[in-house]
Scaffold this active site. Structure first.
Site, mmCIF file in Angstrom:
data_model
loop_
_atom_site.group_PDB
_atom_site.id
_atom_site.type_symbol
_atom_site.label_atom_id
_atom_site.label_comp_id
_atom_site.label_asym_id
_atom_site.label_seq_id
_atom_site.Cartn_x
_atom_site.Cartn_y
_atom_site.Cartn_z
ATOM 1 N N ASP A 29 13.353 -37.334 -5.565
ATOM 2 C CA ASP A 29 12.475 -38.460 -5.236
ATOM 3 C C ASP A 29 11.125 -37.839 -4.838
ATOM 4 O OD1 ASP A 29 11.644 -41.076 -4.362
ATOM 5 O OD2 ASP A 29 11.940 -40.344 -2.320
ATOM 6 N N CYS A 53 49.342 -20.031 9.356
ATOM 7 C CA CYS A 53 49.261 -19.919 7.895
ATOM 8 C C CYS A 53 49.472 -21.271 7.230
ATOM 9 C CB CYS A 53 50.282 -18.910 7.373
ATOM 10 S SG CYS A 53 51.983 -19.483 7.533
ATOM 11 N N CYS A 67 53.056 -22.467 7.189
ATOM 12 C CA CYS A 67 53.470 -22.966 8.514
ATOM 13 C C CYS A 67 52.919 -24.375 8.723
ATOM 14 C CB CYS A 67 52.949 -22.052 9.620
ATOM 15 S SG CYS A 67 53.393 -20.338 9.379
#
Length: 708
Positions: free
Chosen positions: A400, A19, A22
């Site tokens: 372009d 997590c 953590c």
């Protein structure tokens, strides 16, 4: 010595990083190692970079609280996939559920206050929450208030006021929430793992006169790969023998195989479909296109998007505020309003549980990891969360012309004989003169002549002379001929009005006209045009359908050619006769006018404009380092078809991030409102927290389903 430590940089892969909280704690623990100067932890890619010195044992000790395993980046470790229900923590959760059921059975048989009931609920709490308590209590002693600390206080508090059943339910639901969050992050990270498994880890090579099988790390530049039909290429290289169809879907996202012959470039991770090939290795394994893609995708997932930066800042202040609110609810009514201590402590504990910022903190990273990983598998390289979000807000896209909307290779479209020659004679004379020229239009004429089977032996040119900016002349079969722009012939002799009308008609179709003749007469004209890509008009139509306000072409060509192509593909506007500096100024002007502007180019001569745009999008990233380096997003295939998908994915990601933040905060706000009448129970609070987390995670995983 200190200098050497400072420069020492090691990268590791992590297993078991579950997590975001953590991850933050793991990073903090590593920073406390005295020989470490800096740490960069990439939660999305599960990757760690340490600047300084630290052993793997020290790093694993820093992550022991979450059971994090640390592996050197290049170490080849086959990750053993443990089924969801066989993981140790999930077995504990199941055992906790069994005791929870027994506890409720005992409660209805003997009552809630019976010792047997309390003992069974306590077992459920200890089995399901042992790791949680161990970490939570340690944090509490250091006054670190993360999610586990809040949960530990809430569960101990529930036990103290006699709510053993509620405490057990909270432990079980929290464990389920953690397991599902870990599962979903693994699912999101699979996109990177699948990229890493694309290219083979060994290859059959010839070095000198010896043939052998080697690990890709041991292959050197110049080694010859021997590729059999049905095999994947392990390295980037150049075909030196044979020809075959190669499926490049892994790199470019295009599933249609491409024919490769001697001299063509091939990429690691692509599949040889039919013939045998010999390929000279041109890049080491760390420099291959697939390695660059993996590295850039991982770096992209580490980069914080604007919404993630906001969430992290918000969560920093949000958690202490929730603790203060919970404390006030638990203490103020009993002290000053005669409230019942047990009831108000219970409500305060419910606020602690519902206030966990878990869903909010994970709301952005899980969406970004999923979206960037999905895009990479489809052949679109998005170089960071910020670019993903910006692409979702685009209003204008500038293109372009040459090589982007068009194929970039001019072709002869019209041959018109005006006086005394056959069409093939006209083409033969033009070819004989143009074979000395380096101009792109010259190569178009030579290609057309070869296609028609015209031989140079029949048209011998001598005394070639270039006429700068206008054309060229030469003696062809002992007669002096000129080839060049209408301007060249206008200077030599007046152009008849009928010829001028034909020239103008061709120019209005977007074609470049070259005249062929002597200094007295014009014998014919050849029109050349850069062919529009088949996909261009379909892509422009799709972009307008999904809400792009304006599509604009930037070209160095003349206005007539620009307008003709713009009309053909359905563009909103054309800016012609532009130098690279003019393109840059146009992008600046568009940004001032519309805010969010993308520039799409080939990444070589468009670098300034790509860098100036809100989002620079380069085409043909495969094998083109410049495209990958200068752009924010690289379409790995030399094809515009991926552009609407990229915009759609970015918009969907932006929408999902907003939904996630709304869900996370809205559900918590609703739960907090329920405190006022006293309807919020502890198990409802953890259910609201778990519900918010799961909604956020599964909502983010919808990004895996975005189709082209």
């Amino acid at each position: 010595m200190e200098k050497a430590i400072e420069n020492n940089k090691e990268t590791y892969r992590l297993q078991g990083l579950s997590c975001t909280n953590c991850a933050a704690k793991f990073e903090k623990n590593i920073r406390e190692i005295q020989t470490v100067n800096d740490v960069q932890l990439n939660f999305g890619a599960s990757k760690l970079t340490v600047i300084g010195e630290a052993t793997i044992e020290q790093l694993e000790e820093a992550g022991a609280f979450d059971g994090i395993k640390v592996l050197p980046e290049n170490q080849r470790v086959k990750e053993v996939k443990i089924p969801f229900w066989k993981k140790a923590e999930n077995k504990n959760t199941m055992a906790s559920l069994i005791f929870l059921i027994f506890g409720y059975t005992s409660m209805y048989s003997f009552g809630e206050a019976h010792l047997a009931t309390i003992f069974i609920f306590a077992l459920s709490i200890l089995i399901g929450g042992f790791d949680l308590f161990k970490e939570g209590l340690k944090n509490l002693t250091k006054l670190q208030f993360d999610m586990k600390t809040l949960m530990t206080i809430a569960i101990i508090g529930a036990a103290v006021i006699g709510e053993w059943s509620e405490g057990a339910v909270v432990v079980f639901l929290f464990a389920v929430s953690e397991a599902l969050e870990s599962y979903s992050m693994d699912k999101a990270r699979e996109s990177i793992r699948s990229l890493m498994d694309i290219a083979p880890k060994t290859a059959f090579i010839r070095r000198g006169h010896q043939e052998m099988e080697l690990d890709v790390e041991d292959i050197k530049l110049g080694d010859i790969l021997i590729i059999k039909p049905g095999e994947k290429l392990a390295m980037d290289g150049e075909v030196i023998k044979g020809q075959s169809s190669i499926n490049q879907a892994a790199i470019t996202g295009e599933s249609i195989p491409v024919l490769k012959t001697v001299g063509d470039e091939v990429f690691a991770g692509t599949l040889n479909e039919e013939g045998s090939l010999e390929v000279k290795v041109t890049k080491l394994v760390k420099d291959t296109t697939i390695s660059k893609i993996i590295h850039l995708v991982e770096e992209a997932q580490a980069e914080r998007a604007p919404s993630q930066a906001f969430v992290d800042k918000f969560a920093k202040y949000y958690t202490p505020v929730i603790i203060m609110i919970a404390l006030s609810i638990a203490v103020v009514p009993p002290l000053f309003m005669g409230g019942d201590w047990s009831e108000w402590i219970y409500r305060g504990l419910a606020v602690l549980v519902v206030g966990c910022p878990c869903a909010l903190v994970i709301s952005t990273p899980v969406a970004i990891v999923t979206a960037i990983g999905n895009a990479a598998k489809k052949g679109v390289l998005i170089k960071g969360g910020i670019h993903l979000e910006e692409a979702g807000r685009l209003k204008v896209i500038a293109f372009d012309k040459t090589g982007t909307l068009t194929k970039g290779t001019p072709e002869v479209t019209d041959i018109k004989v005006l006086k005394g020659q056959e069409a093939n004679d006209l083409l033969g004379i033009a070819m004989a003169i143009e074979k000395f020229s380096q101009h792109p239009l010259a190569s178009a004429i030579i290609r057309k002549a070869e296609e028609k089977g015209i031989s140079l032996n029949d048209y011998k040119a001598e005394d070639f002379q270039s006429i700068t900016g206008k054309g060229a002349r030469a003696l062809v079969n002992n007669e002096l001929y000129y080839i060049g722009s209408p301007k060249l012939f206008e200077e030599m002799s007046h152009l008849p009005s009928s010829v001028e009308a034909e020239i103008k008609a061709l120019q209005l179709q977007g074609k470049t006209v070259m005249l062929v003749g002597t200094d007295q007469d014009i014998i014919g004209m050849i029109a050349v045009a850069d062919q529009v890509r088949d996909s261009s008009s379909k892509v422009i139509r799709k972009l307008l359908e999904i809400g792009i306000q304006k599509t604009i072409m930037l070209t160095g060509d003349n206005q007539a050619t620009g307008q003709a192509i713009a009309k053909q593909v359905g563009l909103s506007e054309v800016k012609a006769d532009l130098l690279p500096q003019d393109k840059l100024e146009t992008i600046k002007s568009l940004r001032e006018q519309y805010g969010k502007v993308a520039m799409v180019g080939d990444g070589v001569n468009d670098a300034p404009a790509l860098a100036t745009a809100t989002v620079g999008i380069a085409m043909g990233g495969a094998g083109t380092d410049t495209a990958i380096e200068t752009a924010d997003i690289a379409l790995m295939a030399d094809d515009l078809n991926k552009l609407p998908y990229t915009i759609e994915l970015s918009r969907r990601a932006l929408r999902i991030i907003k939904e996630n933040m709304t869900f996370a905060l809205g559900l918590k706000l609703l739960a907090l409102i329920l405190i006022i009448p006293g309807w919020l129970t502890l198990w409802m609070a953890i259910f609201a927290d778990m519900g918010a987390t799961l909604i956020v995670v599964f909502n983010s995983l919808r990004l895996l389903r975005v189709k082209e």
